[in-house]
Design an enzyme around this catalytic site. Structure first.
Site, PDB file in Angstrom:
ATOM      1  N   SER A   9       0.846  -1.195   0.000  1.00  0.00           N
ATOM      2  CA  SER A   9       0.000   0.000   0.000  1.00  0.00           C
ATOM      3  C   SER A   9       0.876   1.236   0.000  1.00  0.00           C
ATOM      4  O   SER A   9       1.621   1.489   0.955  1.00  0.00           O
ATOM      5  CB  SER A   9      -0.899  -0.003   1.240  1.00  0.00           C
ATOM      6  OG  SER A   9      -1.546   1.244   1.363  1.00  0.00           O
ATOM      7  N   HIS A  34      -1.419  -1.326  -4.047  1.00  0.00           N
ATOM      8  CA  HIS A  34      -2.661  -0.878  -3.396  1.00  0.00           C
ATOM      9  C   HIS A  34      -2.617   0.643  -3.264  1.00  0.00           C
ATOM     10  O   HIS A  34      -1.640   1.210  -2.771  1.00  0.00           O
ATOM     11  CB  HIS A  34      -2.760  -1.558  -2.031  1.00  0.00           C
ATOM     12  CG  HIS A  34      -4.010  -1.249  -1.271  1.00  0.00           C
ATOM     13  ND1 HIS A  34      -5.207  -1.909  -1.491  1.00  0.00           N
ATOM     14  CD2 HIS A  34      -4.261  -0.367  -0.271  1.00  0.00           C
ATOM     15  CE1 HIS A  34      -6.124  -1.450  -0.656  1.00  0.00           C
ATOM     16  NE2 HIS A  34      -5.585  -0.501   0.091  1.00  0.00           N
ATOM     17  N   ASP A  36      -4.692   4.001  -1.968  1.00  0.00           N
ATOM     18  CA  ASP A  36      -5.735   4.415  -1.032  1.00  0.00           C
ATOM     19  C   ASP A  36      -6.278   5.809  -1.349  1.00  0.00           C
ATOM     20  O   ASP A  36      -5.612   6.813  -1.073  1.00  0.00           O
ATOM     21  CB  ASP A  36      -5.165   4.453   0.394  1.00  0.00           C
ATOM     22  CG  ASP A  36      -4.986   3.068   0.980  1.00  0.00           C
ATOM     23  OD1 ASP A  36      -5.937   2.265   0.901  1.00  0.00           O
ATOM     24  OD2 ASP A  36      -3.894   2.795   1.515  1.00  0.00           O
ATOM     25  N   MET A  38      -8.759   8.710  -0.353  1.00  0.00           N
ATOM     26  CA  MET A  38      -9.565   9.184   0.792  1.00  0.00           C
ATOM     27  C   MET A  38     -10.106  10.573   0.469  1.00  0.00           C
ATOM     28  O   MET A  38      -9.392  11.406  -0.091  1.00  0.00           O
ATOM     29  CB  MET A  38      -8.702   9.282   2.055  1.00  0.00           C
ATOM     30  CG  MET A  38      -8.072   7.981   2.478  1.00  0.00           C
ATOM     31  SD  MET A  38      -7.237   8.176   4.081  1.00  0.00           S
ATOM     32  CE  MET A  38      -6.309   6.637   4.159  1.00  0.00           C
ATOM     33  N   HIS A  67      -8.451   1.505  -3.655  1.00  0.00           N
ATOM     34  CA  HIS A  67      -9.294   1.360  -2.461  1.00  0.00           C
ATOM     35  C   HIS A  67     -10.008   2.692  -2.241  1.00  0.00           C
ATOM     36  O   HIS A  67      -9.405   3.661  -1.777  1.00  0.00           O
ATOM     37  CB  HIS A  67      -8.397   0.980  -1.276  1.00  0.00           C
ATOM     38  CG  HIS A  67      -9.117   0.803   0.014  1.00  0.00           C
ATOM     39  ND1 HIS A  67      -8.463   0.622   1.210  1.00  0.00           N
ATOM     40  CD2 HIS A  67     -10.452   0.780   0.317  1.00  0.00           C
ATOM     41  CE1 HIS A  67      -9.346   0.490   2.189  1.00  0.00           C
ATOM     42  NE2 HIS A  67     -10.550   0.598   1.680  1.00  0.00           N
ATOM     43  N   MET A  69     -11.923   4.966  -0.387  1.00  0.00           N
ATOM     44  CA  MET A  69     -12.468   5.378   0.911  1.00  0.00           C
ATOM     45  C   MET A  69     -13.153   6.727   0.710  1.00  0.00           C
ATOM     46  O   MET A  69     -12.738   7.761   1.247  1.00  0.00           O
ATOM     47  CB  MET A  69     -11.341   5.444   1.950  1.00  0.00           C
ATOM     48  CG  MET A  69     -10.901   4.055   2.397  1.00  0.00           C
ATOM     49  SD  MET A  69      -9.376   4.068   3.332  1.00  0.00           S
ATOM     50  CE  MET A  69      -8.203   3.994   1.992  1.00  0.00           C
ATOM     51  N   MET A 138     -11.380  -5.325   6.048  1.00  0.00           N
ATOM     52  CA  MET A 138     -10.554  -4.333   6.761  1.00  0.00           C
ATOM     53  C   MET A 138     -10.276  -4.838   8.176  1.00  0.00           C
ATOM     54  O   MET A 138     -11.188  -5.200   8.915  1.00  0.00           O
ATOM     55  CB  MET A 138     -11.267  -2.982   6.839  1.00  0.00           C
ATOM     56  CG  MET A 138     -11.427  -2.243   5.514  1.00  0.00           C
ATOM     57  SD  MET A 138      -9.876  -1.927   4.623  1.00  0.00           S
ATOM     58  CE  MET A 138      -8.970  -0.923   5.804  1.00  0.00           C
ATOM     59  N   GLY A 145      -2.528   4.739   7.975  1.00  0.00           N
ATOM     60  CA  GLY A 145      -1.605   3.619   8.020  1.00  0.00           C
ATOM     61  C   GLY A 145      -1.047   3.458   9.429  1.00  0.00           C
ATOM     62  O   GLY A 145      -1.240   4.314  10.298  1.00  0.00           O
ATOM     63  N   ASP A 175      -6.551  -5.805   4.819  1.00  0.00           N
ATOM     64  CA  ASP A 175      -5.876  -4.501   4.805  1.00  0.00           C
ATOM     65  C   ASP A 175      -5.917  -3.906   6.204  1.00  0.00           C
ATOM     66  O   ASP A 175      -6.997  -3.696   6.761  1.00  0.00           O
ATOM     67  CB  ASP A 175      -6.620  -3.583   3.810  1.00  0.00           C
ATOM     68  CG  ASP A 175      -5.954  -2.230   3.603  1.00  0.00           C
ATOM     69  OD1 ASP A 175      -4.803  -2.040   4.055  1.00  0.00           O
ATOM     70  OD2 ASP A 175      -6.607  -1.367   2.963  1.00  0.00           O
ATOM     71  N   GLY A 177      -2.663  -3.234   9.380  1.00  0.00           N
ATOM     72  CA  GLY A 177      -1.835  -3.850  10.410  1.00  0.00           C
ATOM     73  C   GLY A 177      -1.182  -5.149   9.994  1.00  0.00           C
ATOM     74  O   GLY A 177      -0.815  -5.959  10.853  1.00  0.00           O
TER      75      GLY A 177
HETATM   76  C1  DX5 Z   1      -5.893   2.260   5.856  1.00  0.00           C
HETATM   77  C2  DX5 Z   1      -5.535   1.942   4.434  1.00  0.00           C
HETATM   78  C3  DX5 Z   1      -4.474   0.924   4.293  1.00  0.00           C
HETATM   79  C4  DX5 Z   1      -3.150   1.340   4.862  1.00  0.00           C
HETATM   80  C5  DX5 Z   1      -2.649   0.163   5.615  1.00  0.00           C
HETATM   81  O1  DX5 Z   1      -7.027   3.038   5.895  1.00  0.00           O
HETATM   82  O2  DX5 Z   1      -6.667   1.488   3.726  1.00  0.00           O
HETATM   83  O3  DX5 Z   1      -4.307   0.475   2.965  1.00  0.00           O
HETATM   84  O4  DX5 Z   1      -2.190   1.709   3.914  1.00  0.00           O
HETATM   85  O5  DX5 Z   1      -1.523   0.549   6.326  1.00  0.00           O
HETATM   86  P1  DX5 Z   1      -0.761  -0.435   7.277  1.00  0.00           P
HETATM   87  O6  DX5 Z   1      -0.367  -1.644   6.484  1.00  0.00           O
HETATM   88  O7  DX5 Z   1       0.409   0.372   7.740  1.00  0.00           O
HETATM   89  O8  DX5 Z   1      -1.708  -0.786   8.406  1.00  0.00           O
HETATM   90 ZN    ZN Z   2      -6.294   0.464   1.803  1.00  0.00          ZN
END
Ligand code: DX5
Ligand code: ZN
Length: 221
Positions: A9, A34, A36, A38, A67, A69, A138, A145, A175, A177
């Site tokens: 990601s 990946h 993200d 937002m 992704h 969001m 999720m 992140g 996705d 942690g």
């Molecule tokens: C969180 C994102 C993830 C994020 C994950 O809202 O959708 O894709 O990058 O980050 P890590 O792997 O650090 O938890």
């Molecule tokens: Zn994501």
């Protein structure tokens, strides 16, 4: 078991060197990228959108999982349809018309996928599930992140794996942690694609080291 896919990601990448970092991830054996998006509404923060995706697309041949969001993501389908190799992953919580959104994504030449927040039960996606071949579970509340993996979501992954038996070839992505310590628990529960931001781009041994650590962690599972 089929081999586990790794999807770095870029939320945790160095944005000043984004192209180069994506190239490094591909060279290190990543299976997809990946991305993200937002919007500051569905989640509090704002990241990036189509113009940055266009730039990233030029630096890798890998499929890109977008992704979304964002509230009502069907609004963006015509714009994103112009780029090849995209999966568009939409949140059930963000779509007033989930099946209509999935159909629009498919009609635009992208691969549709559904995602759901940690608190959302699988029953919310039951009607739309036959329309997709990928579900993203999720394991953090989306928006940032580097958050800790939520073990309490694992039973939902197990439940989805049971449903997947009747739904040949369903890909189960996770996705939030995902690092070498948590990835084995996700894979044991049924995950086939590991999305990882800080676990790859923030790994002390670099991007290749992060991907290697994930692969080694799930080897033989
Ligand atoms: C969180 C994102 C993830 C994020 C994950 O809202 O959708 O894709 O990058 O980050 P890590 O792997 O650090 O938890
Ligand atoms: Zn994501």
């Amino acid at each position: 078991m089929a081999s586990i896919k790794i999807s770095p990601s870029i939320l945790s990448a160095d944005f000043a060197r984004l192209g180069e970092q994506v190239e490094q991830a591909e060279a290190a054996g990543a299976d997809e990228i990946h991305f993200d998006v937002m919007d500051g509404r569905f989640v509090p923060g704002i990241t990036f959108g189509f113009v940055i995706l266009e730039a990233v697309r030029k630096h890798t041949q890998l499929p890109i999982d977008v992704h979304m969001m964002v509230d009502d993501p069907v609004r963006f389908v015509p714009e994103y349809a112009d780029l090849p190799g995209l999966t568009m992953t939409v949140h059930v919580e963000a779509c007033p018309d989930l099946t209509g959104t999935i159909e629009a994504i498919g009609a635009a030449g992208m691969r549709p996928a559904i995602t759901l927040n940690p608190a959302t039960p699988l029953s919310e996606i039951a009607d739309a599930l036959p329309l997709v071949d990928r579900v993203l579970v999720m394991t953090v509340v989306p928006g940032a992140g580097g958050q800790p993996f939520m073990d309490e979501v694992l039973p939902k992954i197990v439940e989805l794996r049971e449903i997947a038996r009747a739904h040949n070839g369903l890909e189960i992505a996770v996705d939030g942690g995902i690092k070498a310590d948590t990835a084995p628990r996700a894979v044991a529960a049924g995950v086939t694609t590991l999305i990882s931001g800080s676990g790859v781009f923030g790994h002390p041994d670099g991007i290749a080291g992060g991907i290697r650590a994930l692969r080694q962690a799930v080897e033989g599972l």
